[in-house]
Design an enzyme around this catalytic site. Structure first.
Site, short mmCIF file in Angstrom:
data_model
loop_
_atom_site.label_atom_id
_atom_site.label_comp_id
_atom_site.label_asym_id
_atom_site.label_seq_id
_atom_site.Cartn_x
_atom_site.Cartn_y
_atom_site.Cartn_z
CD GLU A 1 31.40 41.57 43.37
OE1 GLU A 1 31.48 41.92 44.77
OE2 GLU A 1 32.40 41.89 42.68
CE LYS B 1 39.63 42.68 42.00
NZ LYS B 1 38.80 44.03 41.32
#
Length: 428
Positions: free
Chosen positions: A204, A334
């Site tokens: 990430e 999400k």
């Protein structure tokens, strides 16, 4: 009326080099939009099921079956529907699949269609996506929860905590918050180099040094905050994603080389709160350890945001059970965990109605799609987690938020420290 005329799909690559689904939707009025679906590294067992091909191609991770599901079954089922009736479209997708976890057609294929339809409808209405989803009052810019040091499943190191984040809670605007976070990120690189530690990157965009412990990592980040000219806990706070599923097995948490109970993990987290300006802890315990979660929430939930990711998987039913049990006080959102935009919005609405905070989140396998930036503003979550200020699939979301802030002009408000009402900065 914005009637769906065509639906297409293809296999593309995500940020980890794995295949994912991209869907295109065309409306009868000539409007066109596309959406790409993300994928996680550490996933909850209760998430919507991704449809993967198996076999040798792409190591079994191909999504040709999911693409075929869109072209052969899902697309024909939604052609002719009104794109601006998102709930109708998404219910048609859920009914067509017919399974509780979307395992027949795949959560990845279903989500791609759901998001592409929403984008097309917003284009047809000549509205920005955040305004189309959120209505005329959407104006809150979220605090960027920047994952600047990666561990766990996001890095090949011995660090058990998956994400160490900085939250620029004292910034006056989103654009300034982004600058502050980026400056801390670059300062951390210098701190790591000086300490002789690796500055390689994790999934990430955060650095992935092999540090000795959680506290060692927090000390390094605190040094970076100060080196960048900011005050820890006043200007920039800390946040963690433990992703405890990854170090839990057979009823025990093997953390930093020592087997621990849920109560001992709770004691560990409580100790961190006394030593560091931590505003949020995500997934501190195993996803099915409901009793442990409830005890942890009762013990430290008045001092820190406790975020449920794998325990809730953006599922309104699991969230409702958690609320009833006194589990956590915030929901990680999400879109690919539940598989449609409507179900995502339902989960957010339930969380907010129940006094839970929400944090909109990316996945470790991302694309250039920026819909979660619009979603964060649309629902007024006040928090977004989309990685470090590095790697274009992460920065794309931050850049979209800059555009939204600019478009809102004087109406824009940055959530700042109001996003974390339980946190009180140390007056020292």
């Amino acid at each position: 009326m914005p009637i769906i005329e065509q639906v297409g799909a293809r296999e593309i690559l995500d940020s980890r080099g794995n295949p994912t689904v991209e869907v295109e939707v065309a409306l009868i009025d000539g409007t066109f939009a596309r959406a790409a679906v993300p994928s996680g590294a550490s996933t909850g067992e209760h998430e919507a099921v991704e449809l993967r091909d198996g076999g040798d191609r792409y190591g079994g991770k191909g999504v040709k079956k999911a693409v075929e599901a869109v072209l052969d079954e899902i697309g024909p089922a939604v052609i002719g529907l009104n794109a601006d009736d998102q709930r109708l479209v998404d219910q048609a997708l859920v009914d067509l699949d017919g399974t509780p976890d979307k395992s027949r057609l795949g959560g990845n294929s279903i989500l791609g269609v759901s998001l592409a339809v929403a984008k097309a409808a917003s284009e047809s209405a000549e509205l920005p996506l955040f305004r189309y989803i959120g209505g005329p009052n959407a104006h809150i810019l979220p605090v960027p929860m920047m994952n600047i040091l990666n561990g766990g499943a996001h890095a090949d190191t011995g660090v058990d905590i998956q994400e160490f984040m900085v939250a620029p809670i004292g910034a006056p605007s989103f654009s300034e918050a982004l600058r502050w976070g980026a400056e801390v990120y670059h300062a951390l690189k210098a701190v790591l180099k000086k300490a002789g530690l690796s500055t390689g990157l994790g999934d990430e965009g955060g650095f992935a040094p092999d540090v000795a412990s959680t506290t060692a990592a927090l000390d390094l980040i605190s040094q970076a905050i100060e080196a960048a000219g900011f005050k820890p806990g006043v200007d920039v706070a800390l946040a963690l994603d433990a992703a405890a599923n990854e170090f839990h097995a057979d009823g025990s948490y093997t953390f930093e080389g020592t087997p621990r109970t849920a109560a001992q993990m709770t004691e560990f987290y409580a100790g961190l709160l006394g030593s560091y300006p931590v505003v949020s802890i995500e997934d501190p315990l195993y996803e099915n350890d409901w009793d442990g979660w409830a005890a942890l929430t009762a013990e430290i939930g008045d001092r820190v945001q406790i975020v449920g990711d794998d325990v809730f998987v953006t599922n309104p039913e699991r969230l409702e059970e958690g609320i009833d049990r006194g589990v956590a006080n915030a929901l990680l959102v999400k879109v690919n965990q539940i598989g449609t935009l409507t179900e995502t919005l339902d989960a957010v609405a339930l969380a907010h109605h129940s006094g839970y905070r929400t944090m909109i989140s990316h996945r470790s396998g991302e694309t250039e799609d920026t819909i979660i930036a619009d979603l964060a503003v649309a629902v007024g979550s006040g928090q977004i987690k989309t990685g470090a200020p590095a790697r274009s699939e992460r920065v794309a979301k931050y850049n979209q938020l800059l555009r939204i802030e600019e478009a809102l002009g004087d109406a824009a408000r940055y959530a700042g420290d109001l996003a974390f009402p339980r946190f009180v900065a140390d007056p020292k």
